[in-house]
Design a protein around this motif. Structure first.
Motif, PDB file in Angstrom:
ATOM      1  N   GLU A  23      33.944 102.332  83.167  1.00 10.21           N
ATOM      2  CA  GLU A  23      34.595 101.929  82.496  1.00 10.21           C
ATOM      3  C   GLU A  23      35.364 101.015  83.112  1.00 10.21           C
ATOM      4  OE1 GLU A  23      39.084 101.142  80.691  1.00 10.21           O
ATOM      5  OE2 GLU A  23      37.958 102.914  79.381  1.00 10.21           O
ATOM      6  N   VAL A  24      34.785 100.017  83.524  1.00 10.55           N
ATOM      7  CA  VAL A  24      35.109  98.993  84.589  1.00 10.55           C
ATOM      8  C   VAL A  24      37.012  97.700  84.056  1.00 10.55           C
ATOM      9  CG1 VAL A  24      34.778  96.329  85.743  1.00 10.55           C
ATOM     10  CG2 VAL A  24      32.742  98.213  85.381  1.00 10.55           C
ATOM     11  N   PHE A  25      37.805  98.729  84.370  1.00 10.88           N
ATOM     12  CA  PHE A  25      38.930  98.773  84.536  1.00 10.88           C
ATOM     13  C   PHE A  25      39.653  97.068  85.310  1.00 10.88           C
ATOM     14  CE2 PHE A  25      43.543  99.444  83.756  1.00 10.88           C
ATOM     15  CZ  PHE A  25      43.541  99.158  82.333  1.00 10.88           C
ATOM     16  N   ASN A  26      40.989  95.841  84.474  1.00 11.66           N
ATOM     17  CA  ASN A  26      40.480  95.293  85.559  1.00 11.66           C
ATOM     18  C   ASN A  26      41.945  94.619  84.787  1.00 11.66           C
ATOM     19  OD1 ASN A  26      40.348  92.832  86.872  1.00 11.66           O
ATOM     20  ND2 ASN A  26      40.810  91.504  84.664  1.00 11.66           N
ATOM     21  N   VAL A  27      42.514  94.823  85.478  1.00 14.87           N
ATOM     22  CA  VAL A  27      43.988  94.357  85.688  1.00 14.87           C
ATOM     23  C   VAL A  27      44.381  93.354  85.617  1.00 14.87           C
ATOM     24  CG1 VAL A  27      46.945  95.368  85.280  1.00 14.87           C
ATOM     25  CG2 VAL A  27      44.922  96.789  85.004  1.00 14.87           C
ATOM     26  N   ASP A  40      26.951  92.650  85.633  1.00 14.43           N
ATOM     27  CA  ASP A  40      26.430  92.743  84.635  1.00 14.43           C
ATOM     28  C   ASP A  40      24.829  93.537  85.375  1.00 14.43           C
ATOM     29  OD1 ASP A  40      28.427  92.549  82.681  1.00 14.43           O
ATOM     30  OD2 ASP A  40      27.591  90.564  82.512  1.00 14.43           O
ATOM     31  N   ASP A  41      25.117  92.786  86.663  1.00 12.95           N
ATOM     32  CA  ASP A  41      23.160  93.266  86.890  1.00 12.95           C
ATOM     33  C   ASP A  41      23.336  94.475  88.320  1.00 12.95           C
ATOM     34  OD1 ASP A  41      22.274  90.378  86.542  1.00 12.95           O
ATOM     35  OD2 ASP A  41      22.756  89.504  88.194  1.00 12.95           O
ATOM     36  N   GLY A  42      24.151  94.396  88.806  1.00  9.31           N
ATOM     37  CA  GLY A  42      24.875  96.047  89.811  1.00  9.31           C
ATOM     38  C   GLY A  42      24.420  96.866  89.384  1.00  9.31           C
ATOM     39  N   LEU A  43      25.523  96.850  87.843  1.00  8.43           N
ATOM     40  CA  LEU A  43      25.336  98.506  86.784  1.00  8.43           C
ATOM     41  C   LEU A  43      24.243  98.064  85.558  1.00  8.43           C
ATOM     42  CD1 LEU A  43      29.230  98.304  86.980  1.00  8.43           C
ATOM     43  CD2 LEU A  43      27.869  99.741  88.199  1.00  8.43           C
ATOM     44  N   GLU A  44      23.201  96.793  85.558  1.00  7.91           N
ATOM     45  CA  GLU A  44      22.008  97.137  85.118  1.00  7.91           C
ATOM     46  C   GLU A  44      21.479  98.454  84.688  1.00  7.91           C
ATOM     47  OE1 GLU A  44      17.799  95.038  83.240  1.00  7.91           O
ATOM     48  OE2 GLU A  44      19.779  94.200  84.976  1.00  7.91           O
ATOM     49  N   GLY A  45      21.532  99.390  84.023  1.00  8.28           N
ATOM     50  CA  GLY A  45      20.742 100.723  83.415  1.00  8.28           C
ATOM     51  C   GLY A  45      21.702 101.503  83.565  1.00  8.28           C
ATOM     52  N   ILE A  46      22.993 101.968  83.586  1.00  4.55           N
ATOM     53  CA  ILE A  46      23.323 102.521  82.889  1.00  4.55           C
ATOM     54  C   ILE A  46      24.766 102.248  81.979  1.00  4.55           C
ATOM     55  CG2 ILE A  46      23.860 102.936  85.615  1.00  4.55           C
ATOM     56  CD1 ILE A  46      26.218 102.334  85.915  1.00  4.55           C
ATOM     57  N   SER A  47      25.081 102.916  81.425  1.00  2.95           N
ATOM     58  CA  SER A  47      26.306 102.855  79.913  1.00  2.95           C
ATOM     59  C   SER A  47      27.632 102.635  81.341  1.00  2.95           C
ATOM     60  CB  SER A  47      26.220 104.235  78.910  1.00  2.95           C
ATOM     61  OG  SER A  47      27.508 104.220  78.503  1.00  2.95           O
ATOM     62  N   TYR A  48      27.913 101.212  80.148  1.00  3.31           N
ATOM     63  CA  TYR A  48      29.753 100.754  80.910  1.00  3.31           C
ATOM     64  C   TYR A  48      29.775  99.684  79.933  1.00  3.31           C
ATOM     65  CZ  TYR A  48      27.312  96.256  81.973  1.00  3.31           C
ATOM     66  OH  TYR A  48      26.142  95.764  82.606  1.00  3.31           O
ATOM     67  N   TYR A  49      31.293  99.355  79.938  1.00  2.64           N
ATOM     68  CA  TYR A  49      31.704  98.523  79.578  1.00  2.64           C
ATOM     69  C   TYR A  49      33.309  97.474  79.999  1.00  2.64           C
ATOM     70  CZ  TYR A  49      35.057 102.417  77.653  1.00  2.64           C
ATOM     71  OH  TYR A  49      35.828 103.134  77.048  1.00  2.64           O
ATOM     72  N   TYR A  50      33.995  96.740  79.670  1.00  2.00           N
ATOM     73  CA  TYR A  50      34.827  96.189  79.823  1.00  2.00           C
ATOM     74  C   TYR A  50      36.099  96.221  80.037  1.00  2.00           C
ATOM     75  CZ  TYR A  50      31.320  92.832  82.950  1.00  2.00           C
ATOM     76  OH  TYR A  50      30.429  92.936  83.668  1.00  2.00           O
TER      77      TYR A  50
END
Length: 273
Positions: free
Chosen positions: A179-183, A203-213
């Motif tokens: 989880e990319v968590f931005n405050v 998006d480009d750097g984490l492409e291929g893994i399960s992630y979200y913002y």
């Protein structure tokens, strides 16, 4: 994976970090380097002990380190080497990193105190000074696999390709969700900023893994991260410490340092470069 360095002074907190590092080394089929910076006990340093007595203290400490390395090697079925000297920890760690081409440094982290908050300690100093991933492990943390990784960052300030590559590699190795968590108190939901170059780079750097913002509008960064650790049931927190000059460091207290001294889960600090 390249070797993992873990430092111990044989305290409860440090020994817990040793166990955690050994489990991580086992998971990644990596060699473990067990390091101890020997400090002459205060009572001995304040007395005029002969050189032979001082040498005996050093030898006894070396034997203790060898025995610990052997126990870890047997318990976790991993290769373990040991290193010990009288150097300052930060200087010794830099030399060990270069000598062994280490991938990670693991250190124990004591519970939060006002003194640590203001001035830091050995672990927070290593986070600041070492150009290598440093993992701070609090007492009670045990490695039983890592499924949920919380990456707390300032998205709109930009994130280096190397940091993203490290997170992606970690997520793949652990089969973990990120989880990319931005405050940030100035922006709305990240989804409406999807066209921004900073977001596209993630998006480009984490492409291929399960992630979200996930984005939270708040000026209470530390509290929001602490809350998200619970809500996300995070097993690991990742942060990237900012570099401040001398005068700026007096004004700015590192959020990474504050988080490192108050967590119940490990903190992985990734260098900017």
């Amino acid at each position: 994976m390249n070797p993992i360095i873990v430092a111990t002074d044989f305290s409860e907190v440090a020994e817990n970090a040793v166990e955690y590092a050994a489990a991580v080394a086992k998971h990644n089929d990596a060699k473990l380097i067990l390091y101890n910076s020997f400090v002459i006990p205060t009572h001995a340093a304040n007395t005029l002990l002969p050189a032979a007595s001082i040498q005996k203290l050093i030898t006894d400490n070396e034997i203790r380190l060898i025995e610990r390395a052997l126990t870890i090697s047997i318990d976790y079925d991993i290769e373990v080497e040991h290193e010990s000297d009288l150097s300052f920890v930060q200087d010794a760690l830099k030399s060990l990193i270069e000598k062994h081409q280490a991938a990670l440094v693991v250190l124990g982290m004591n519970t939060k105190t006002l003194e640590q908050d203001l001035w830091g300690n050995t672990t927070t100093s290593a986070i600041k000074r070492l150009n290598l991933p440093v993992m701070a492990v609090p007492l009670g943390a045990h490695f039983e696999g890592t499924k949920n990784v919380l990456f707390a960052c300032d998205v709109l300030s930009g994130i280096s390709e190397k940091v993203l590559a490290n997170i992606k590699e970690l997520a793949i190795a652990l089969n973990a969700e990120v989880e990319v968590f931005n405050v940030n108190e100035k922006v709305e939901e990240l989804k409406i900023h999807a066209s921004l170059p900073e977001v596209s780079a993630i998006d480009d750097g984490l492409e291929g893994i399960s992630y979200y913002y996930k984005n939270v509008n708040s000026n209470a960064v530390i509290k929001e991260i602490e809350k998200e650790i619970i809500d996300f049931q995070a097993d690991l927190l990742i942060m990237v410490p900012k570099r401040y000059g001398f005068w700026s460091s007096i004004v700015h207290r590192s959020k990474t340092r504050i988080m490192a001294s108050g967590l119940k889960i490990p903190l992985l600090s990734l260098p900017i470069s």
